[in-house]
Write an enzyme that holds these catalytic residues in place. Sequence first.
Site, mmCIF file in Angstrom:
data_model
loop_
_atom_site.group_PDB
_atom_site.id
_atom_site.type_symbol
_atom_site.label_atom_id
_atom_site.label_comp_id
_atom_site.label_asym_id
_atom_site.label_seq_id
_atom_site.Cartn_x
_atom_site.Cartn_y
_atom_site.Cartn_z
ATOM 1 N N THR A 78 0.837 -1.219 0.000
ATOM 2 C CA THR A 78 0.000 0.000 0.000
ATOM 3 C C THR A 78 0.866 1.261 0.000
ATOM 4 O OG1 THR A 78 -0.221 -0.026 2.418
ATOM 5 C CG2 THR A 78 -1.994 -1.058 1.158
ATOM 6 N N ARG A 135 -8.787 -5.207 2.070
ATOM 7 C CA ARG A 135 -9.740 -5.055 3.169
ATOM 8 C C ARG A 135 -9.642 -3.753 3.940
ATOM 9 N NH1 ARG A 135 -8.490 -10.096 2.349
ATOM 10 N NH2 ARG A 135 -10.152 -11.594 1.979
ATOM 11 N N ASP A 139 1.887 -8.509 -7.342
ATOM 12 C CA ASP A 139 2.391 -7.295 -7.992
ATOM 13 C C ASP A 139 3.855 -7.360 -8.433
ATOM 14 O OD1 ASP A 139 3.790 -6.983 -5.541
ATOM 15 O OD2 ASP A 139 2.213 -5.711 -4.701
ATOM 16 N N HIS A 163 -0.283 -16.770 -4.747
ATOM 17 C CA HIS A 163 -1.469 -16.396 -5.518
ATOM 18 C C HIS A 163 -1.118 -15.948 -6.924
ATOM 19 C CE1 HIS A 163 -3.764 -15.745 -1.462
ATOM 20 N NE2 HIS A 163 -3.601 -17.010 -1.764
ATOM 21 N N CYS A 198 -5.468 -17.891 -27.105
ATOM 22 C CA CYS A 198 -4.101 -18.415 -27.058
ATOM 23 C C CYS A 198 -3.566 -18.653 -28.467
ATOM 24 C CB CYS A 198 -4.035 -19.706 -26.248
ATOM 25 S SG CYS A 198 -2.366 -20.384 -26.162
ATOM 26 N N SER A 240 -0.782 -8.639 6.247
ATOM 27 C CA SER A 240 -1.854 -9.528 5.795
ATOM 28 C C SER A 240 -2.929 -9.597 6.866
ATOM 29 C CB SER A 240 -1.323 -10.935 5.523
ATOM 30 O OG SER A 240 -2.403 -11.810 5.254
ATOM 31 N N ASN A 288 1.323 -5.645 11.399
ATOM 32 C CA ASN A 288 0.151 -5.210 10.635
ATOM 33 C C ASN A 288 -0.432 -3.976 11.307
ATOM 34 O OD1 ASN A 288 -1.445 -6.166 8.293
ATOM 35 N ND2 ASN A 288 -3.145 -6.167 9.729
ATOM 36 N N ILE A 309 4.205 -0.517 8.017
ATOM 37 C CA ILE A 309 5.236 -1.500 7.665
ATOM 38 C C ILE A 309 6.575 -0.870 7.293
ATOM 39 C CG2 ILE A 309 5.846 -3.286 5.979
ATOM 40 C CD1 ILE A 309 2.675 -3.800 5.951
HETATM 41 P P1 NAD Z 1 -5.783 -7.744 2.983
HETATM 42 O O1 NAD Z 1 -6.215 -6.557 2.199
HETATM 43 O O2 NAD Z 1 -6.803 -8.709 3.419
HETATM 44 O O3 NAD Z 1 -5.012 -7.270 4.287
HETATM 45 C C1 NAD Z 1 -4.039 -6.267 4.238
HETATM 46 C C2 NAD Z 1 -3.706 -5.904 5.685
HETATM 47 O O4 NAD Z 1 -2.611 -4.995 5.652
HETATM 48 C C3 NAD Z 1 -4.860 -5.201 6.392
HETATM 49 O O5 NAD Z 1 -5.087 -5.849 7.624
HETATM 50 C C4 NAD Z 1 -4.345 -3.764 6.589
HETATM 51 O O6 NAD Z 1 -4.735 -3.223 7.832
HETATM 52 C C5 NAD Z 1 -2.860 -3.934 6.549
HETATM 53 N N1 NAD Z 1 -2.120 -2.778 6.001
HETATM 54 C C6 NAD Z 1 -2.367 -2.112 4.850
HETATM 55 N N2 NAD Z 1 -1.417 -1.174 4.641
HETATM 56 C C7 NAD Z 1 -0.571 -1.242 5.689
HETATM 57 C C8 NAD Z 1 0.590 -0.538 6.059
HETATM 58 N N3 NAD Z 1 1.100 0.422 5.286
HETATM 59 N N4 NAD Z 1 1.209 -0.855 7.233
HETATM 60 C C9 NAD Z 1 0.696 -1.837 8.036
HETATM 61 N N5 NAD Z 1 -0.395 -2.549 7.730
HETATM 62 C C10 NAD Z 1 -1.021 -2.263 6.574
HETATM 63 O O7 NAD Z 1 -4.618 -8.447 2.155
HETATM 64 P P2 NAD Z 1 -4.147 -9.955 2.136
HETATM 65 O O8 NAD Z 1 -4.154 -10.541 3.503
HETATM 66 O O9 NAD Z 1 -2.887 -9.959 1.347
HETATM 67 O O10 NAD Z 1 -5.282 -10.711 1.312
HETATM 68 C C11 NAD Z 1 -5.749 -10.134 0.114
HETATM 69 C C12 NAD Z 1 -5.642 -10.998 -1.119
HETATM 70 O O11 NAD Z 1 -5.738 -10.111 -2.239
HETATM 71 C C13 NAD Z 1 -4.317 -11.664 -1.297
HETATM 72 O O12 NAD Z 1 -4.589 -12.991 -1.475
HETATM 73 C C14 NAD Z 1 -3.683 -11.091 -2.557
HETATM 74 O O13 NAD Z 1 -3.479 -12.114 -3.502
HETATM 75 C C15 NAD Z 1 -4.687 -10.154 -3.165
HETATM 76 N N6 NAD Z 1 -4.211 -8.757 -3.375
HETATM 77 C C16 NAD Z 1 -2.942 -8.497 -3.780
HETATM 78 C C17 NAD Z 1 -2.488 -7.179 -3.941
HETATM 79 C C18 NAD Z 1 -1.062 -6.952 -4.383
HETATM 80 O O14 NAD Z 1 -0.491 -7.797 -5.053
HETATM 81 N N7 NAD Z 1 -0.436 -5.845 -3.996
HETATM 82 C C19 NAD Z 1 -3.348 -6.116 -3.684
HETATM 83 C C20 NAD Z 1 -4.672 -6.402 -3.283
HETATM 84 C C21 NAD Z 1 -5.093 -7.737 -3.120
HETATM 85 ZN ZN ZN Z 2 -2.953 -22.238 -24.871
#
Ligand code: NAD
Ligand code: ZN
Length: 254
Positions: free
Chosen positions: A32, A40, A108, A125, A158, A200, A225, A243
């Site tokens: 983020t 979420r 990402d 994922h 494809c 997460s 987190n 983070i």
């Molecule tokens: P989630 O959105 O469920 O949880 C993210 C957590 O990080 C939250 O609890 C939030 O409070 C915390 N958070 C956000 N920014 C923060 C910061 N700067 N410092 C501290 N805490 C922070 O994400 P998840 O658990 O990874 O599950 C979401 C699913 O969505 C994953 O399976 C993933 O594949 C996918 N996803 C990926 C991306 C990406 O690749 N960047 C982005 C969105 C969703």
């Molecule tokens: Zn193919």
Amino acid sequence: MEFANQDDVKRLHELIEGAECVVIFTGAGISTESGIPDFRSPGGLWTKYKPIDFGDFMASAEMRRESWRRKFAMDRTMNTAEPNRGHRAVARLVERNKVSAVITQNVDGLHQASGIPDSRVIELHGNATYAKCLGCGLRHELDPIKEAFLADETMPICTDCGSEFMKTATISFGQSMPEDQMARAQRETLACDLFIAIGSSLVVYPAAGFPIMAKQNGSSMVILNREPTDLDSHADLVINGEIGPTLGDAVAVN
Ligand code: NAD
Ligand code: ZN
């Protein structure tokens, strides 16, 4: 923005320095600070788009079209995102051989962009920076798909096997997990003596099973987190803070 308390940062530093073999587990929260919204948090993707389930993707051409629309609507953010201080701190620990593997739920590619070799990143994922044919497994680059889709919503086919089931190389809800990555993640988790879950919400399974597996196997477990998670009671140390600053300070990386 909530800063972690300095005693916690010091404790994290000590745990890392005292460990032989660390596994880092990351979720959307580590990205983020690079401008990629998580799922979420308030304003996260969850509030805008209900995820498209794999069954719906396979059953409906309209759902496949919708998934490409979303992908390319998000693409600018993804393409311009750069690793932040949190990614850099993790990369430094890998470089020092402190960290054996980074298990990530993110799609990402920012851990690799921060300099961590592919061989040390386990993508549970998948990856959204390229596409894959679900028919034959061939990798396809996104640029030509994007150009055709943005012109008149032409759907990719494809070039190798002719399948119309082309998808970003990510794992959707309802899609089976990549066996090789799951096996690698398990091996690394069982071999570490410190497991750090970062950014997460720890509610997506089976991914969220790894912190518990580590703990049950006798490793120390840390959760970093912004907000509490369901697994906090299993952790040896819970740090609620941002983070980048927390990890950057704990590892002395800017
Ligand atoms: P989630 O959105 O469920 O949880 C993210 C957590 O990080 C939250 O609890 C939030 O409070 C915390 N958070 C956000 N920014 C923060 C910061 N700067 N410092 C501290 N805490 C922070 O994400 P998840 O658990 O990874 O599950 C979401 C699913 O969505 C994953 O399976 C993933 O594949 C996918 N996803 C990926 C991306 C990406 O690749 N960047 C982005 C969105 C969703
Ligand atoms: Zn193919």
